[in-house]
Design a protein around this motif. Sequence first.
Motif, PDB file in Angstrom:
ATOM      1  N   GLN A 128       2.716 -13.192  43.283  1.00  0.00           N
ATOM      2  CA  GLN A 128       1.462 -12.595  43.734  1.00  0.00           C
ATOM      3  C   GLN A 128       1.620 -12.094  45.158  1.00  0.00           C
ATOM      4  O   GLN A 128       1.596 -12.867  46.095  1.00  0.00           O
ATOM      5  CB  GLN A 128       0.313 -13.602  43.648  1.00  0.00           C
ATOM      6  N   PRO A 129       1.834 -10.756  45.325  1.00  0.00           N
ATOM      7  CA  PRO A 129       1.964  -9.746  44.279  1.00  0.00           C
ATOM      8  C   PRO A 129       3.436  -9.525  43.922  1.00  0.00           C
ATOM      9  O   PRO A 129       4.294 -10.304  44.356  1.00  0.00           O
ATOM     10  CB  PRO A 129       1.393  -8.514  44.979  1.00  0.00           C
ATOM     11  N   VAL A 130       3.735  -8.445  43.166  1.00  0.00           N
ATOM     12  CA  VAL A 130       5.129  -8.055  42.932  1.00  0.00           C
ATOM     13  C   VAL A 130       5.750  -7.737  44.286  1.00  0.00           C
ATOM     14  O   VAL A 130       5.202  -6.942  45.052  1.00  0.00           O
ATOM     15  CB  VAL A 130       5.199  -6.816  42.006  1.00  0.00           C
ATOM     16  N   ARG A 131       6.877  -8.350  44.598  1.00  0.00           N
ATOM     17  CA  ARG A 131       7.444  -8.215  45.947  1.00  0.00           C
ATOM     18  C   ARG A 131       8.907  -8.644  45.941  1.00  0.00           C
ATOM     19  O   ARG A 131       9.453  -9.000  44.910  1.00  0.00           O
ATOM     20  CB  ARG A 131       6.667  -9.095  46.922  1.00  0.00           C
ATOM     21  N   THR A 132       9.508  -8.621  47.109  1.00  0.00           N
ATOM     22  CA  THR A 132      10.871  -9.098  47.256  1.00  0.00           C
ATOM     23  C   THR A 132      10.880 -10.388  48.065  1.00  0.00           C
ATOM     24  O   THR A 132      10.020 -10.614  48.925  1.00  0.00           O
ATOM     25  CB  THR A 132      11.775  -8.072  47.952  1.00  0.00           C
ATOM     26  N   THR A 133      11.858 -11.226  47.765  1.00  0.00           N
ATOM     27  CA  THR A 133      12.025 -12.518  48.421  1.00  0.00           C
ATOM     28  C   THR A 133      13.497 -12.685  48.768  1.00  0.00           C
ATOM     29  O   THR A 133      14.360 -12.339  47.950  1.00  0.00           O
ATOM     30  CB  THR A 133      11.602 -13.657  47.469  1.00  0.00           C
TER      31      THR A 133
ATOM     32  N   GLY B 139       3.579  -4.412  44.889  1.00  0.00           N
ATOM     33  CA  GLY B 139       2.213  -4.718  45.306  1.00  0.00           C
ATOM     34  C   GLY B 139       1.255  -4.997  44.170  1.00  0.00           C
ATOM     35  O   GLY B 139       0.112  -5.384  44.429  1.00  0.00           O
ATOM     36  N   LYS B 140       1.690  -4.826  42.917  1.00  0.00           N
ATOM     37  CA  LYS B 140       0.795  -5.126  41.797  1.00  0.00           C
ATOM     38  C   LYS B 140       0.534  -6.623  41.704  1.00  0.00           C
ATOM     39  O   LYS B 140       1.367  -7.445  42.078  1.00  0.00           O
ATOM     40  CB  LYS B 140       1.399  -4.630  40.480  1.00  0.00           C
ATOM     41  N   ASN B 141      -0.626  -6.976  41.177  1.00  0.00           N
ATOM     42  CA  ASN B 141      -1.001  -8.378  41.029  1.00  0.00           C
ATOM     43  C   ASN B 141      -0.201  -9.064  39.932  1.00  0.00           C
ATOM     44  O   ASN B 141       0.239  -8.434  38.964  1.00  0.00           O
ATOM     45  CB  ASN B 141      -2.493  -8.499  40.707  1.00  0.00           C
ATOM     46  N   TYR B 142      -0.047 -10.363  40.092  1.00  0.00           N
ATOM     47  CA  TYR B 142       0.573 -11.178  39.050  1.00  0.00           C
ATOM     48  C   TYR B 142      -0.409 -11.332  37.896  1.00  0.00           C
ATOM     49  O   TYR B 142      -1.607 -11.558  38.096  1.00  0.00           O
ATOM     50  CB  TYR B 142       0.937 -12.558  39.611  1.00  0.00           C
ATOM     51  N   ASP B 143       0.102 -11.232  36.680  1.00  0.00           N
ATOM     52  CA  ASP B 143      -0.751 -11.292  35.492  1.00  0.00           C
ATOM     53  C   ASP B 143      -0.849 -12.724  34.977  1.00  0.00           C
ATOM     54  O   ASP B 143       0.036 -13.206  34.273  1.00  0.00           O
ATOM     55  CB  ASP B 143      -0.172 -10.382  34.406  1.00  0.00           C
ATOM     56  N   VAL B 144      -1.926 -13.416  35.318  1.00  0.00           N
ATOM     57  CA  VAL B 144      -2.084 -14.817  34.927  1.00  0.00           C
ATOM     58  C   VAL B 144      -2.419 -14.981  33.446  1.00  0.00           C
ATOM     59  O   VAL B 144      -2.337 -16.080  32.904  1.00  0.00           O
ATOM     60  CB  VAL B 144      -3.165 -15.514  35.774  1.00  0.00           C
ATOM     61  N   ARG B 145      -2.778 -13.875  32.774  1.00  0.00           N
ATOM     62  CA  ARG B 145      -3.109 -13.939  31.348  1.00  0.00           C
ATOM     63  C   ARG B 145      -1.966 -13.431  30.465  1.00  0.00           C
ATOM     64  O   ARG B 145      -2.081 -13.410  29.245  1.00  0.00           O
ATOM     65  CB  ARG B 145      -4.394 -13.149  31.073  1.00  0.00           C
TER      66      ARG B 145
ATOM     67  N   VAL C 219       8.489  -8.272  51.758  1.00  0.00           N
ATOM     68  CA  VAL C 219       9.308  -9.478  51.718  1.00  0.00           C
ATOM     69  C   VAL C 219       8.418 -10.709  51.698  1.00  0.00           C
ATOM     70  O   VAL C 219       7.485 -10.834  52.494  1.00  0.00           O
ATOM     71  CB  VAL C 219      10.246  -9.541  52.947  1.00  0.00           C
ATOM     72  N   ALA C 220       8.713 -11.607  50.779  1.00  0.00           N
ATOM     73  CA  ALA C 220       7.926 -12.830  50.667  1.00  0.00           C
ATOM     74  C   ALA C 220       8.245 -13.776  51.809  1.00  0.00           C
ATOM     75  O   ALA C 220       9.380 -13.899  52.226  1.00  0.00           O
ATOM     76  CB  ALA C 220       8.222 -13.515  49.336  1.00  0.00           C
ATOM     77  N   GLU C 221       7.247 -14.471  52.294  1.00  0.00           N
ATOM     78  CA  GLU C 221       7.431 -15.493  53.326  1.00  0.00           C
ATOM     79  C   GLU C 221       6.963 -16.810  52.740  1.00  0.00           C
ATOM     80  O   GLU C 221       5.822 -17.219  52.917  1.00  0.00           O
ATOM     81  CB  GLU C 221       6.622 -15.140  54.579  1.00  0.00           C
ATOM     82  N   ALA C 222       7.854 -17.472  51.999  1.00  0.00           N
ATOM     83  CA  ALA C 222       7.485 -18.702  51.301  1.00  0.00           C
ATOM     84  C   ALA C 222       8.228 -19.889  51.867  1.00  0.00           C
ATOM     85  O   ALA C 222       9.359 -19.769  52.327  1.00  0.00           O
ATOM     86  CB  ALA C 222       7.793 -18.567  49.809  1.00  0.00           C
ATOM     87  N   GLY C 223       7.603 -21.065  51.836  1.00  0.00           N
ATOM     88  CA  GLY C 223       8.278 -22.288  52.228  1.00  0.00           C
ATOM     89  C   GLY C 223       9.363 -22.622  51.236  1.00  0.00           C
ATOM     90  O   GLY C 223       9.381 -22.131  50.115  1.00  0.00           O
ATOM     91  N   SER C 224      10.312 -23.475  51.647  1.00  0.00           N
ATOM     92  CA  SER C 224      11.423 -23.772  50.757  1.00  0.00           C
ATOM     93  C   SER C 224      11.857 -25.219  50.901  1.00  0.00           C
ATOM     94  O   SER C 224      11.592 -25.873  51.888  1.00  0.00           O
ATOM     95  CB  SER C 224      12.606 -22.842  51.060  1.00  0.00           C
ATOM     96  N   ILE C 225      12.535 -25.683  49.865  1.00  0.00           N
ATOM     97  CA  ILE C 225      13.161 -26.996  49.870  1.00  0.00           C
ATOM     98  C   ILE C 225      14.642 -26.791  49.633  1.00  0.00           C
ATOM     99  O   ILE C 225      15.029 -26.182  48.644  1.00  0.00           O
ATOM    100  CB  ILE C 225      12.569 -27.899  48.775  1.00  0.00           C
ATOM    101  N   ARG C 226      15.472 -27.257  50.534  1.00  0.00           N
ATOM    102  CA  ARG C 226      16.899 -26.996  50.445  1.00  0.00           C
ATOM    103  C   ARG C 226      17.501 -27.606  49.199  1.00  0.00           C
ATOM    104  O   ARG C 226      17.276 -28.757  48.884  1.00  0.00           O
ATOM    105  CB  ARG C 226      17.604 -27.556  51.693  1.00  0.00           C
ATOM    106  N   LYS C 227      18.282 -26.800  48.465  1.00  0.00           N
ATOM    107  CA  LYS C 227      18.940 -27.232  47.246  1.00  0.00           C
ATOM    108  C   LYS C 227      20.439 -27.358  47.493  1.00  0.00           C
ATOM    109  O   LYS C 227      20.961 -26.817  48.454  1.00  0.00           O
ATOM    110  CB  LYS C 227      18.678 -26.239  46.108  1.00  0.00           C
TER     111      LYS C 227
END
Length: 219
Positions: A83-88, A128-134, A20-28
């Motif tokens: 980064q990486p493949v995950r759930t949010t 868990g795979k990496n994000y593909d920046v290319r 599970v992603a733990e990201a900051g947020s801005i209320r919409k």
Amino acid sequence: MIRFSPSFICLLAFAFGPVVAEAGSIRKPAAEKRYNFRDGDIVLQGNAGPQSDAVRAATGSPYTHCGVVFQHEGKWMVMEAVQPVRTTPLEQFIDRSLAGTFRAYRLRETVGADAVAKARAWATKQAGKNYDVRFQWNDTELYCSEFVWKLYEQAGVELCPKRAFRTYNLDDPAVKQIIEQRYGGRANLPLDEPAVAPGDIATSKLLIEAPRIETKKMR
């Protein structure tokens, strides 16, 4: 409208539930959240930042990121290739959206149990795979719309045609900057590399917008 079987729910929870992603947020605005979600819905959004600016310029679409919705332990989550493949948590995903850019879509037709099982086998391996920046079209690393497209491909659904890099607008300054940073210049860009952008998925003829939840107006 699509009705995913219980096995599709198991697919998502089994494959991605533990991460599970733990990201900051801005209320919409709350109005952007009023969709009647179902497992398997595709969610799209526009984001801020240099890469998002480049994606908007290259594709002419307001959408710069996407993922797939599922329910896990009574909560709505989004599978996404970051980064990486995950759930949010879905609320966090929505709160990252620029105002007015969050949308939810679903397939017009149903997906059978055998197709869902095949998608499950593929999806389980991606966590868990990496994000593909290319933005390369292989399974070693994945970017957001590639992940969504390939998940549905495993279920026998080609959401939209793949496109070569050269078909996007590569001359915009924001796009040139990303190409320089990640490829060392346009001369090193594989112009025939297949790709799918969030905006390509958004215009798929196989999708319809998910129904919104109607709210009673105050008198």
